[in-house]
Design an enzyme around this catalytic site. Sequence first.
Site, PDB file in Angstrom:
ATOM      1  N   GLU A   1       0.825  -1.225   0.000  1.00 43.05           N
ATOM      2  CA  GLU A   1       0.000   0.000   0.000  1.00 43.05           C
ATOM      3  C   GLU A   1       0.855   1.270   0.000  1.00 43.05           C
ATOM      4  O   GLU A   1       0.602   2.200   0.759  1.00 43.05           O
ATOM      5  CB  GLU A   1      -0.971  -0.016   1.195  1.00 43.05           C
TER       6      GLU A   1
HETATM    7  C1  LIG Z   1       2.754  -9.517   0.728  1.00 46.67           C
HETATM    8  C2  LIG Z   1       2.408  -8.577  -0.362  1.00 46.67           C
HETATM    9  C3  LIG Z   1       1.096  -8.413  -0.738  1.00 46.67           C
HETATM   10  C4  LIG Z   1       0.761  -7.577  -1.810  1.00 46.67           C
HETATM   11  N1  LIG Z   1      -0.522  -7.514  -2.239  1.00 46.67           N
HETATM   12  C5  LIG Z   1      -0.815  -6.819  -3.366  1.00 46.67           C
HETATM   13  C6  LIG Z   1      -2.130  -6.876  -3.934  1.00 46.67           C
HETATM   14  O1  LIG Z   1      -3.030  -7.524  -3.408  1.00 46.67           O
HETATM   15  N2  LIG Z   1      -2.349  -6.193  -5.083  1.00 46.67           N
HETATM   16  C7  LIG Z   1      -1.381  -5.459  -5.691  1.00 46.67           C
HETATM   17  O2  LIG Z   1      -1.660  -4.880  -6.717  1.00 46.67           O
HETATM   18  N3  LIG Z   1      -0.134  -5.373  -5.173  1.00 46.67           N
HETATM   19  C8  LIG Z   1       0.183  -6.046  -4.048  1.00 46.67           C
HETATM   20  N4  LIG Z   1       1.458  -5.992  -3.514  1.00 46.67           N
HETATM   21  C9  LIG Z   1       2.468  -5.193  -4.192  1.00 46.67           C
HETATM   22  C10 LIG Z   1       2.909  -3.953  -3.418  1.00 46.67           C
HETATM   23  O3  LIG Z   1       1.928  -2.973  -3.500  1.00 46.67           O
HETATM   24  C11 LIG Z   1       4.257  -3.526  -4.032  1.00 46.67           C
HETATM   25  O4  LIG Z   1       5.206  -4.442  -3.564  1.00 46.67           O
HETATM   26  C12 LIG Z   1       4.636  -2.134  -3.683  1.00 46.67           C
HETATM   27  O5  LIG Z   1       3.834  -1.232  -4.387  1.00 46.67           O
HETATM   28  C13 LIG Z   1       6.097  -1.818  -3.995  1.00 46.67           C
HETATM   29  O6  LIG Z   1       6.443  -2.211  -5.293  1.00 46.67           O
HETATM   30  P1  LIG Z   1       7.778  -3.078  -5.540  1.00 46.67           P
HETATM   31  O7  LIG Z   1       7.770  -4.187  -4.565  1.00 46.67           O
HETATM   32  O8  LIG Z   1       7.849  -3.395  -6.975  1.00 46.67           O
HETATM   33  O9  LIG Z   1       8.964  -2.104  -5.112  1.00 46.67           O
HETATM   34  P2  LIG Z   1       9.623  -0.958  -5.994  1.00 46.67           P
HETATM   35  O10 LIG Z   1       8.588  -0.109  -6.602  1.00 46.67           O
HETATM   36  O11 LIG Z   1      10.654  -1.554  -6.857  1.00 46.67           O
HETATM   37  O12 LIG Z   1      10.307  -0.088  -4.841  1.00 46.67           O
HETATM   38  C14 LIG Z   1      11.512  -0.485  -4.216  1.00 46.67           C
HETATM   39  C15 LIG Z   1      11.927   0.587  -3.221  1.00 46.67           C
HETATM   40  O13 LIG Z   1      12.153   1.831  -3.887  1.00 46.67           O
HETATM   41  C16 LIG Z   1      11.440   2.861  -3.216  1.00 46.67           C
HETATM   42  N5  LIG Z   1      11.017   3.869  -4.195  1.00 46.67           N
HETATM   43  C17 LIG Z   1      10.419   3.681  -5.396  1.00 46.67           C
HETATM   44  N6  LIG Z   1      10.176   4.873  -5.968  1.00 46.67           N
HETATM   45  C18 LIG Z   1      10.614   5.829  -5.129  1.00 46.67           C
HETATM   46  C19 LIG Z   1      10.635   7.250  -5.132  1.00 46.67           C
HETATM   47  N7  LIG Z   1      10.148   7.966  -6.133  1.00 46.67           N
HETATM   48  N8  LIG Z   1      11.157   7.891  -4.072  1.00 46.67           N
HETATM   49  C20 LIG Z   1      11.656   7.199  -3.033  1.00 46.67           C
HETATM   50  N9  LIG Z   1      11.660   5.862  -2.970  1.00 46.67           N
HETATM   51  C21 LIG Z   1      11.151   5.189  -3.993  1.00 46.67           C
HETATM   52  C22 LIG Z   1      10.260   2.184  -2.563  1.00 46.67           C
HETATM   53  O14 LIG Z   1       9.830   2.937  -1.432  1.00 46.67           O
HETATM   54  C23 LIG Z   1      10.863   0.851  -2.150  1.00 46.67           C
HETATM   55  O15 LIG Z   1      11.496   0.995  -0.924  1.00 46.67           O
HETATM   56  C24 LIG Z   1       1.792  -6.821  -2.450  1.00 46.67           C
HETATM   57  C25 LIG Z   1       3.106  -6.949  -2.032  1.00 46.67           C
HETATM   58  C26 LIG Z   1       3.430  -7.818  -1.023  1.00 46.67           C
HETATM   59  C27 LIG Z   1       4.872  -7.939  -0.632  1.00 46.67           C
END
Ligand SMILES: Cc1cc2nc3c(=O)[nH]c(=O)nc-3n(C[C@H](O)[C@H](O)[C@H](O)COP(=O)(O)OP(=O)(O)OC[C@H]3O[C@@H](n4cnc5c(N)ncnc54)[C@H](O)[C@@H]3O)c2cc1C
Length: 761
Positions: free
Chosen positions: A444
């Site tokens: 989220e």
């Molecule tokens: C257990 C679990 C359940 C989930 N359930 C759902 C679901 O039901 N539906 C769904 O759609 N998604 C779901 N997700 C996905 C979740 O919303 C994403 O993991 C999340 O949005 C982060 O994306 P990413 O993991 O690709 O990280 P990335 O986007 O690759 O981010 C990696 C890091 O970079 C940082 N970052 C990225 N951009 C910036 C910026 N501009 N400035 C500063 N920092 C930045 C982030 O804060 C993070 O620390 C789930 C994830 C998990 C782990």
Amino acid sequence: MLITINTMTSLRRYLFTRPIFKLLQKTLPPMTQTESEALKAGNVWWDAQLFSGNPDWKVLRDLPAARLTQEEQNFLDNEVETLCSMLNHWEINHQLYDFPAQVWDFIKQHKFGGMTIPKQYGGLGFSNYAYSEIVMKLYSRCSSVAISVMIPNSGSAKLVLANGTEAQKNYYLPRFARGEDMPAFALSGTQAGSDAAAMPDTGIVCYGEFHGAQILGIRLNWEKRYISFSPIATILAMTFKLFDPEHLLGDKESLGVTIALIPTNTPGITLGKRHFTLDAGLQNGPNWGKDVFIPLDWIIGGQAQIGNGWKMLMKSLASGRAISLPALSAGAAKFACRHTGAYARIRKQFNQSIGQFEGVEEVLARMAGETYLLEAARCATASAVDKGHHSSVIAAIIKYHATEKSRTIITDAMDIQGGSGICLGPKNYLAHLYQVLPIGITVEGANILTRTMMIFGQGAVRCHPFIQQEMVALSNPNQEQGLSQFDAVLMQHLGLTLRNIAAGFWYGLTNACFAATPGDETTKKYYQQIKRFCTAFALVSDYALLSLGGSLKRKERISGRFADVLSHLYLASTALKHYENQGFIIEDKPLIQWACQQSLYQAQQALIAIFNLLPFSFIAWLLKKLLFPLGQPLATPDDALIPQLAAIVLNDCEARNRLTQGIYFNSIEKDVSGRIELAFKAVLEAAPIEAKITAAQRQKQLPKTTDLEKLLAAALGQNLINQQEAEIVSLADKARAAAISVDAFNPEELKNRSHHFDKHD
Ligand SMILES: Cc1cc2nc3c(=O)[nH]c(=O)nc-3n(C[C@H](O)[C@H](O)[C@H](O)COP(=O)(O)OP(=O)(O)OC[C@H]3O[C@@H](n4cnc5c(N)ncnc54)[C@H](O)[C@@H]3O)c2cc1C
């Protein structure tokens, strides 16, 4: 006279306002669609007051304390209590990687998936606060179950309820509530995580065959991952970008982000694989769609909602942030305070309870203080949402700080548990909460981005009393009309800035001790400091916005610190509200003192750090001198509070019960946490008798032996204790031994566990 005023206004507009107007029009970057949708979602509340520099306390104080209805309380006392008693976190997270069938049945039968769905659509119609209490209690027993009941409630159901057609609401919502349909909300993908708007998943408007007939519909292709419930989903709330290259719906080709409800048995869909999410028995995994053809009326809200997906997401994500994640975090924090506090009392080293060592006391105090802050913010925010305050800025503040606080608290608890926190097994009640911490941090809106992009980034526009109006004026296509609007707002803005300069300097000189605020002898000084820091925050953020303009967006070290100031002011104010809501209980005074001192100190440190990062260092230095003419007024929380806070979690007292209120625990000897609760009570009962024995040993009346039986026999022999007292000590010793014991496994058992994954490709 009138002519003179008009002339002066025109002159001001021409000589002063116009150059600023032109400059800002050039320097401010255009807003992306995502940003503008995010800004339109929801409203503002106490966050706007904090931004004004001069908060109207009535706005916060008028918010009623969150209360449960009788029906909600009954559900907590009966259905939730029963469900908790059915859960075995070791079995779920380490053996089954799923819930036993009877747990799934119970969840469905009692409509846990429909807690936030109104009764008219077959749900339980509970308030956000009640939902938060339920999720908190479940999380304190089994994180996977709590997260799983959240999924239908916070994602898909909210989307359908707020945006669905009446037919969609009538069909889907009762099915979600009863668990007849398992909905998964599919947004994230391989390329699009935090930057969800970059999703490559597409839908093309075209004709296709559906149930044997040619109809106008959408052909979809997607690749999603991390989707909760995906492996068991019967419905996907699918997010994609919709295109109409053949203009079958109208002139526009790119129609924007759209969401549709797609049954998972539709041809072209692949799901079923699972991600292995930190040992949590969660159903989470990837899914793909290849040329999946769906009718247009599967779009949530029908054709009328084409392209409105982003707006829908912003609304439903904000409520997940504001309610669900704080509830999970509070469940974990309270659990750690209650059980690790008890463990610190039970566990002895160097002949005394480890909780009596100053080093451990300090950690326990921090756990208690942070839990109080978290709980205060959880309750106030849930109550605010129930009253219709849907602030995305507050949602981001509480999502970030609740999950971060729970991370600090659980990590602290792990330190105190020592080896008993590290050795996994059915007896370990804490390690699992430690393992799953990153889930709350990541979902989220991942925390780093939530802090540096959302809180201040959105707050500066949403909550600032004038910026939004100024931006509207700047983008007015009619230049003269825009200039006139801008001039009027700018004058008010300048008026507020002058007020903040004068007030900021006065508060700096007097440490705000004359500032008019609510509060009694305990709390008034904290209200005054909040007011002082609000004024300073408003002034410094105005300077940052003016001097950096649109480039502030990329200066995340600055916006992150502004976010910290705003957040800590929010946390301190909700702590004061909580203390008042609970009736100014004298035993909780150390908690409110620590909570306010801690958050205000952190607000101060974040603000001080900003001055060094601002452009035109001389002006930044002047601003700092204006606001802090006598130096920094605040320090870390008073050391004298440490033993008082630690005592709350080391003793069986009402303050401990209040601090950990709402979590699940029992007194069953064989239960993972029941044995700690039992041992805690037994150890406390035995403490005065053990003190008598130790005193006698010091006076050499009794031998210094580690053999308890012999010692008790000697004490009985000398009539230092009676038979009943000897039994109390003996029972406490047994309970203590059970409570500190850890699991060990046959090497074959551990090998078998890793063999599960050998065949993975
Ligand atoms: C257990 C679990 C359940 C989930 N359930 C759902 C679901 O039901 N539906 C769904 O759609 N998604 C779901 N997700 C996905 C979740 O919303 C994403 O993991 C999340 O949005 C982060 O994306 P990413 O993991 O690709 O990280 P990335 O986007 O690759 O981010 C990696 C890091 O970079 C940082 N970052 C990225 N951009 C910036 C910026 N501009 N400035 C500063 N920092 C930045 C982030 O804060 C993070 O620390 C789930 C994830 C998990 C782990």
